[in-house]
Design an enzyme around this catalytic site. Structure first.
Site, PDB file in Angstrom:
ATOM      1  N   ASP A  38       0.844  -1.197   0.000  1.00  0.00           N
ATOM      2  CA  ASP A  38       0.000   0.000   0.000  1.00  0.00           C
ATOM      3  C   ASP A  38       0.879   1.246   0.000  1.00  0.00           C
ATOM      4  OD1 ASP A  38      -2.668   1.417   0.471  1.00  0.00           O
ATOM      5  OD2 ASP A  38      -1.436   2.157   2.139  1.00  0.00           O
ATOM      6  N   TYR A  43       3.224   9.945   0.271  1.00  0.00           N
ATOM      7  CA  TYR A  43       4.338   9.315   0.974  1.00  0.00           C
ATOM      8  C   TYR A  43       5.670   9.710   0.327  1.00  0.00           C
ATOM      9  CZ  TYR A  43       0.583   6.370   2.859  1.00  0.00           C
ATOM     10  OH  TYR A  43      -0.573   5.914   3.448  1.00  0.00           O
ATOM     11  N   LYS A  69      -3.402   5.807  -3.801  1.00  0.00           N
ATOM     12  CA  LYS A  69      -4.476   6.718  -3.407  1.00  0.00           C
ATOM     13  C   LYS A  69      -4.536   7.926  -4.332  1.00  0.00           C
ATOM     14  CE  LYS A  69      -3.737   5.073   1.281  1.00  0.00           C
ATOM     15  NZ  LYS A  69      -2.407   4.462   1.116  1.00  0.00           N
ATOM     16  N   GLY A 216      -2.359   1.677  10.866  1.00  0.00           N
ATOM     17  CA  GLY A 216      -2.144   2.455  12.082  1.00  0.00           C
ATOM     18  C   GLY A 216      -2.423   1.668  13.338  1.00  0.00           C
ATOM     19  N   ASN A 219      -1.137   3.051  16.532  1.00  0.00           N
ATOM     20  CA  ASN A 219      -1.544   4.432  16.863  1.00  0.00           C
ATOM     21  C   ASN A 219      -0.342   5.364  16.926  1.00  0.00           C
ATOM     22  OD1 ASN A 219      -4.185   3.068  18.690  1.00  0.00           O
ATOM     23  ND2 ASN A 219      -4.522   4.594  17.101  1.00  0.00           N
ATOM     24  N   SER A 220       0.325   5.504  15.776  1.00  0.00           N
ATOM     25  CA  SER A 220       1.493   6.390  15.636  1.00  0.00           C
ATOM     26  C   SER A 220       2.637   5.996  16.574  1.00  0.00           C
ATOM     27  CB  SER A 220       1.113   7.858  15.877  1.00  0.00           C
ATOM     28  OG  SER A 220       0.074   8.255  15.028  1.00  0.00           O
ATOM     29  N   GLY A 221       2.737   4.717  16.884  1.00  0.00           N
ATOM     30  CA  GLY A 221       3.839   4.224  17.698  1.00  0.00           C
ATOM     31  C   GLY A 221       3.505   4.027  19.164  1.00  0.00           C
ATOM     32  N   ALA A 224       3.672   0.598  20.371  1.00  0.00           N
ATOM     33  CA  ALA A 224       4.974  -0.033  20.142  1.00  0.00           C
ATOM     34  C   ALA A 224       6.043   0.621  21.006  1.00  0.00           C
ATOM     35  CB  ALA A 224       5.352   0.056  18.665  1.00  0.00           C
TER      36      ALA A 224
END
Length: 306
Positions: A38, A43, A69, A216, A219-221, A224
């Site tokens: 994707d 990007y 996209k 995601g 959630n933006s890291g 993690a």
């Protein structure tokens, strides 16, 4: 569960990634069976699509499907630093364009960068209020009246197999489903261990026969080990919620990243989980997390901490 390769990190999301590292990450994903890629013009301001195109040109027998996209056009850059999260992006500026002409131009330019004449899935990108503010109603109207019909024409011409949305806001996707049929919705960050607000959309999509792809998932890291949520510093409440989930996972000897990757795939509407990856090591870690066995008893505890 089926994993897809998210192409934003190899385009320099948050940190630079050189060409060799990007090629190695794509190689590792292909070898591991992660065959869907994707990407989007946003990007790296075209860099992501260009690198994927360069990688595809080196493959004689890759079993790969692509999604990209539309909704943004790239124009020659002004030389000013980009006001987004991409480091060392290509020298193009990015502007929104949801007109039928803009959709056709965006798709054609993406195909040029990717080195293809068709893609599996074409997604209309970022049409919600968080992106457009007061202009969101006008963007929505143009999406319904111009952008999505233009995408359907590309589908009828055989240049894309499926069309849909790529969004961070579940509400706008639900509103679109009230107006037009879609094949796929890529929903980022709204059906995760930390944010389950998109559950109603998943149920709606399942009833309409629309596939849900989730992205995601960290959630933006935040899930993690990072401290950002939706690309901004996380609130104390979110950090405390994450810490509770981490403690639950640790109690059962489970990496929180494994639960984060597997969570959304438990919903029957979800057919693909897209993970943003920048290296062979990250590919290997994602594959391992996706295949780690998590018992129903553990899920019942994790899912109760909403």
């Amino acid at each position: 569960m089926k994993l897809g390769f998210g192409g934003a990190p190899i385009a320099g999301l948050y940190a630079p990634v050189d060409r060799a590292a990007a090629m190695s990450a794509l190689d590792a994903a292909q070898i591991a069976g992660m065959t869907h890629i994707d990407t989007a013009p946003l990007y790296g301001h075209g860099l992501g699509e260009t690198r994927i195109g360069e990688w595809l040109a080196l493959q004689s027998d890759a079993k790969t499907t692509l999604s990209t996209k539309v909704g943004r056009l790239l124009t020659p850059g002004t030389g000013e630093p980009a006001d987004d999260a991409f480091i060392d992006a290509a020298s193009f500026d990015v502007r929104f364009d949801y007109s039928a002409y803009g959709i056709e131009q965006s798709f054609a330019a993406s195909c040029d960068r990717l080195g293809v004449d068709r893609v599996d899935t074409l997604l209309l990108h970022d049409i919600g209020a968080a992106t457009h503010g007061a202009a969101a109603p006008a963007v929505f109207a143009q999406a319904i009246n111009e952008a999505l019909p233009a995408m359907r024409r590309l589908q009828r011409e055989g240049r894309v197999r499926r069309i849909g949305l790529g969004v961070n806001e579940w509400q706008v996707a639900a509103a679109v489903l009230d107006c037009v049929d879609l094949d796929v919705i890529l929903l980022a960050g709204r059906y995760t261990l930390l944010d389950r607000s998109g559950a109603a959309l998943l149920d709606l999509a399942r009833g309409r026969g629309v596939e849900i792809w989730v992205a995601g998932v960290f959630n933006s890291g935040m899930l993690a080990g990072g401290e950002t949520f939706d690309y901004r510093p996380a609130s104390n409440d979110l950090r405390q919620h994450r810490d509770r989930l981490m403690a639950i996972s640790a109690r059962y000897g489970l990496p929180l990243t494994a639960a984060a990757i597997q969570f959304a795939a438990r919903h029957p509407a979800v057919t693909l989980t897209i993970i943003g990856l920048r290296s062979p090591a990250e590919v290997a870690a994602a594959i391992a997390d996706a295949h780690l066995t998590i018992s129903d008893d553990v899920w019942s505890v994790l899912e109760a901490d909403a």
